[in-house]
Write a protein that holds these residues in place. Structure first.
Motif, short mmCIF file in Angstrom:
data_model
loop_
_atom_site.label_atom_id
_atom_site.label_comp_id
_atom_site.label_asym_id
_atom_site.label_seq_id
_atom_site.Cartn_x
_atom_site.Cartn_y
_atom_site.Cartn_z
N GLY A 246 3.77 7.43 25.00
CA GLY A 246 4.22 6.71 26.19
C GLY A 246 5.71 6.76 26.43
N SER A 247 6.49 6.82 25.38
CA SER A 247 7.94 6.89 25.56
C SER A 247 8.62 7.35 24.29
CB SER A 247 8.51 5.53 25.96
OG SER A 247 8.60 4.71 24.84
N LYS A 248 9.81 7.79 24.45
CA LYS A 248 10.61 8.23 23.31
C LYS A 248 10.74 7.07 22.32
CE LYS A 248 15.21 10.20 22.52
NZ LYS A 248 16.56 10.34 23.12
N ASP A 249 11.01 5.90 22.84
CA ASP A 249 11.17 4.73 21.97
C ASP A 249 9.95 4.49 21.10
OD1 ASP A 249 13.63 4.38 22.96
OD2 ASP A 249 13.25 2.49 24.00
N GLN A 250 8.78 4.60 21.71
CA GLN A 250 7.56 4.36 20.95
C GLN A 250 7.41 5.35 19.80
OE1 GLN A 250 5.37 2.01 20.63
NE2 GLN A 250 6.57 0.82 22.07
N VAL A 251 7.75 6.59 20.05
CA VAL A 251 7.69 7.58 18.98
C VAL A 251 8.58 7.13 17.84
CG1 VAL A 251 8.06 9.98 18.35
CG2 VAL A 251 7.36 9.42 20.67
N TYR A 252 9.78 6.76 18.20
CA TYR A 252 10.75 6.33 17.20
C TYR A 252 10.22 5.13 16.41
CZ TYR A 252 15.34 4.98 15.36
OH TYR A 252 16.39 4.66 14.55
N LEU A 253 9.72 4.18 17.15
CA LEU A 253 9.19 2.96 16.52
C LEU A 253 8.07 3.30 15.54
CD1 LEU A 253 10.84 0.80 17.50
CD2 LEU A 253 9.29 0.41 19.41
N GLU A 254 7.18 4.17 15.95
CA GLU A 254 6.07 4.56 15.09
C GLU A 254 6.58 5.21 13.81
OE1 GLU A 254 2.96 3.82 15.81
OE2 GLU A 254 2.19 4.71 13.96
N VAL A 255 7.54 6.10 13.95
CA VAL A 255 8.14 6.75 12.79
C VAL A 255 8.71 5.70 11.84
CG1 VAL A 255 10.10 8.14 12.04
CG2 VAL A 255 8.63 8.96 13.88
N LEU A 256 9.44 4.78 12.40
CA LEU A 256 10.06 3.74 11.57
C LEU A 256 9.02 2.91 10.84
CD1 LEU A 256 12.92 2.26 13.76
CD2 LEU A 256 13.09 3.68 11.72
N GLN A 257 8.03 2.46 11.59
CA GLN A 257 7.03 1.57 10.99
C GLN A 257 6.36 2.25 9.81
OE1 GLN A 257 6.54 -1.79 12.20
NE2 GLN A 257 5.84 -1.73 10.07
N ARG A 258 6.04 3.52 10.01
CA ARG A 258 5.39 4.25 8.92
C ARG A 258 6.29 4.33 7.70
NH1 ARG A 258 1.56 9.12 10.32
NH2 ARG A 258 0.14 8.06 11.75
N GLU A 259 7.54 4.60 7.93
CA GLU A 259 8.46 4.70 6.80
C GLU A 259 8.57 3.36 6.07
OE1 GLU A 259 11.51 8.33 7.97
OE2 GLU A 259 12.23 6.28 7.85
N ALA A 260 8.69 2.32 6.84
CA ALA A 260 8.84 0.99 6.23
C ALA A 260 7.62 0.66 5.39
CB ALA A 260 9.05 -0.06 7.32
N ASP A 261 6.44 0.84 5.96
CA ASP A 261 5.21 0.55 5.23
C ASP A 261 5.14 1.35 3.94
OD1 ASP A 261 4.58 -1.15 7.24
OD2 ASP A 261 3.14 0.18 8.22
N ASP A 262 5.52 2.60 4.06
CA ASP A 262 5.48 3.49 2.93
C ASP A 262 6.35 2.99 1.78
OD1 ASP A 262 4.13 5.91 2.32
OD2 ASP A 262 6.11 6.85 2.12
N ILE A 263 7.56 2.67 2.11
CA ILE A 263 8.50 2.19 1.09
C ILE A 263 7.95 0.97 0.36
CG2 ILE A 263 10.70 1.00 0.76
CD1 ILE A 263 11.88 2.75 2.89
N LEU A 264 7.54 0.00 1.15
CA LEU A 264 7.07 -1.24 0.54
C LEU A 264 5.88 -1.00 -0.39
CD1 LEU A 264 7.46 -3.87 3.35
CD2 LEU A 264 8.48 -3.87 1.07
N LYS A 265 4.97 -0.17 0.10
CA LYS A 265 3.79 0.11 -0.71
C LYS A 265 4.22 0.69 -2.07
CE LYS A 265 0.91 1.65 2.22
NZ LYS A 265 0.34 2.73 3.06
N LYS A 266 5.14 1.62 -2.03
CA LYS A 266 5.57 2.26 -3.27
C LYS A 266 6.32 1.29 -4.18
CE LYS A 266 5.67 7.00 -1.54
NZ LYS A 266 6.51 8.00 -0.86
N ILE A 267 7.20 0.49 -3.59
CA ILE A 267 7.95 -0.47 -4.40
C ILE A 267 7.00 -1.43 -5.10
CG2 ILE A 267 9.49 -2.47 -4.30
CD1 ILE A 267 11.13 -1.08 -2.22
N GLU A 268 6.07 -1.98 -4.31
CA GLU A 268 5.16 -2.97 -4.90
C GLU A 268 4.34 -2.36 -6.04
OE1 GLU A 268 3.41 -4.21 -1.30
OE2 GLU A 268 4.73 -5.96 -1.07
N ALA A 269 3.89 -1.12 -5.80
CA ALA A 269 3.12 -0.45 -6.84
C ALA A 269 3.95 -0.27 -8.11
CB ALA A 269 2.62 0.89 -6.33
N ALA A 270 5.19 0.16 -7.93
CA ALA A 270 6.04 0.43 -9.09
C ALA A 270 6.32 -0.83 -9.90
CB ALA A 270 7.34 1.07 -8.63
N ILE A 271 6.55 -1.91 -9.18
CA ILE A 271 6.87 -3.17 -9.87
C ILE A 271 5.68 -3.68 -10.68
CG2 ILE A 271 7.31 -5.61 -9.45
CD1 ILE A 271 9.25 -4.87 -7.37
#
Lengths: 195, 195, 195, 195
Positions: free
Chosen positions: C46-71
């Motif tokens: 729908g928009s450039k912004d949405q693409v960006y947002l989606e990219v960000l959200q995925r990255e954020a989720d990814d990081i947290l998942k990995k951190i929690e697993a490691a801890i």
DNA sequence: AATGAATGAGGATTCATTCAT
DNA sequence: CATGAATGAATCCTCATTCAT
């Protein structure tokens, strides 16, 4: 130099807008036909809408100036009314954008457009009204409500604007106008009833 | 089922075209409001223009049918003319696209559009003409050229179409129409000259 | 097929946004690198912004998942904290856009961006807090205000995010982090005063 | 006169860059607010980037001057470190562009920007180092590697720069800073281990 | 018959920068 | 020196239409 370019832009714009309307006309083409850069147009006018508005305003002013001048030149109210109509439609031939204004979608046109169009309409009504006042004062016209009648006639004339360029030849249109004026003056009834 | 979807599309299209014109209306929105896929519309109509054309044709047919019916119900030519005008404008309220047709850019509209519009116009002229013939035969109307006069009046009425939805309240428009009809019947001159 | 293209777009977008930021990245290039049409991207997002947002959200989720697993994998609070820091920064290497988020102009970024960034931050603070709670409960950490300290440390770690990609080599950064952790654990004062 | 205009430009530029960043700020607006012609700015600075660089350099110099002066005024290393932190963040409030520098896209910023930013960073590290040296000499601080620790702490403080203007109230930030300093001094461990 | 997916072509703006005066 | 004028290049987004399933 600047004035030159400005006029060149406005000229080209008038033609393009006249032919294709504001929607379908793109500044790029205006620019290239006017031999300037697209950005130059933005320097002068700031937006496509502004260019359009400027074109319209010039056309409206032009028409009114000519109509008023023509009416001055004749004396009798009957002649004045005839002159009003004929001058209006003669000038309209050149004021393509004003005509098409009636043919543009309201939504695809800058808001101020309405004001220009309505100003023109109201000033026309004003002129017709003063012709009527004169006619009534001289005992030639009879009417129960000058302003109402003037507006009704102004509306009626609009029907011809629309038709002007598209459907009929100028000559035929003039016939219809003559006929309409005749009817306006005398009506279609054999016996006069109260209107 | 098929008929159902087709009507649903046409209905939605009529509303959208009426509100935004053919330019600003996009098939995507029509599709989603009509709960069908865009491609489905292409299956039925083949192109955006065809959808528009279909909508127009239906509106035109509808108006004429109603006008003719209404005129049948009264007898005198004067009443018939009055009925013609009032019915026409009452129906016009719903035939939004026909009205706006006069407000669309010529170029932004499929070529066949003109034919629909002109057909309607000519059929209206025909109706007015036959009313005139009746009036002349009964010695109530006087006119040197029935068809010419009919067309002139038909043009005049167009001015009101344009104004119908946009600028004025229905009531005020009806006042102007009344006034116009009065003028048409009796003219504005005190003494009748030849029309 | 669709999923394939979608991933392809998102992948390319992540790289481009990561390298050039949202401002300087243009969808046209993303499209051509992802072998799809620009319009296709608009179909999906729908928009450039949405693409960006989606990219960000995925990255954020990814990081947290990995951190929690490691801890989860280590037991002592001290180890958990060390693991948190090291995992966070190891993952950050791949979450280029999250990092750069801190480097984008606030105004040139969609509003919701802040929410993603803050969510991540708060969830990190939450994790640090629970590590602290554990440490305090076990009598290993001392602190007067767990949440306050957790946030202070979370802020401090931000300074390293910024530096991560741009200025220093990974190895050197890790040295600094080690040092910071050491300081955090023991302070720099010879004699302990109340904190 | 010349000096006047130059200052006027630089002043305006500082405000605009501070509010909108280098990307979103356009020279046209700077020019009009500074009451000069756009071309005049080019006469002085040659390019937008140069204007930005000049603004940055001035801010950086200003901050350092103030920090150094403030530290001179206190004697103990502990006080010096506290003063460093508090002065730095007080001055930062005005050095908006330096702060935002950390928030600009690397690519949207002239290359030399990094040098200014890094110079400032290194000079801060230098100041912290000398405070540490003093502290170690006086037997108040203990550390195995002065420069490493200094850099680690300098990085940590960066996390707060980012946050300074955007996310939190000044007061809350100061709380976090206090807490961080407390932790830095004393650590979080109950028992001191090797740092 | 119905549709999800994909796309090409098109257009309004913005701005840093140059240059003649 | 100062500047008004002119511009090229860049970019986001929209939509009618096609096509494979």
């Amino acid at each position: 130099m600047k004035q030159e370019k400005l006029e060149s832009i406005l000229d080209t714009a008038r033609k393009m807008f006249g032919r294709y309307g504001i929607q379908k006309t793109n500044l790029g083409e205006i620019a290239s036909l006017a031999r300037v850069a697209k950005a130059t147009i933005y320097n002068y006018f700031g937006s496509k809408d502004q260019v359009y508005l400027e074109v319209l305003q010039r056309e409206a002013d032009d028409i009114l100036k000519k109509i008023e001048a023509a009416i001055e030149r004749v004396r009798s109210p009957i002649e004045k009314l005839r002159t009003f109509v004929s001058t209006k439609f003669r000038c309209m031939k050149e004021a393509v954008n004003i005509i098409n204004l009636g043919r543009e979608r309201t939504d695809s046109v800058p808001p101020k457009t309405d004001r220009i169009r309505n100003d023109l309409f109201e000033r026309e009504v004003g002129i017709i009204s003063s012709i009527f006042e004169l006619g009534v004062k001289e005992g030639i016209f009879r009417t129960t409500d000058i302003l109402l009648t003037a507006r009704a006639i102004a509306y009626a004339l609009r029907g011809f604007e629309l038709t002007w360029l598209v459907e009929e030849s100028s000559e035929r249109i003039e016939h219809y106008l003559d006929k309409l004026i005749a009817v306006l003056f005398n009506g279609i009834l054999v016996e006069k009833v109260e209107g």
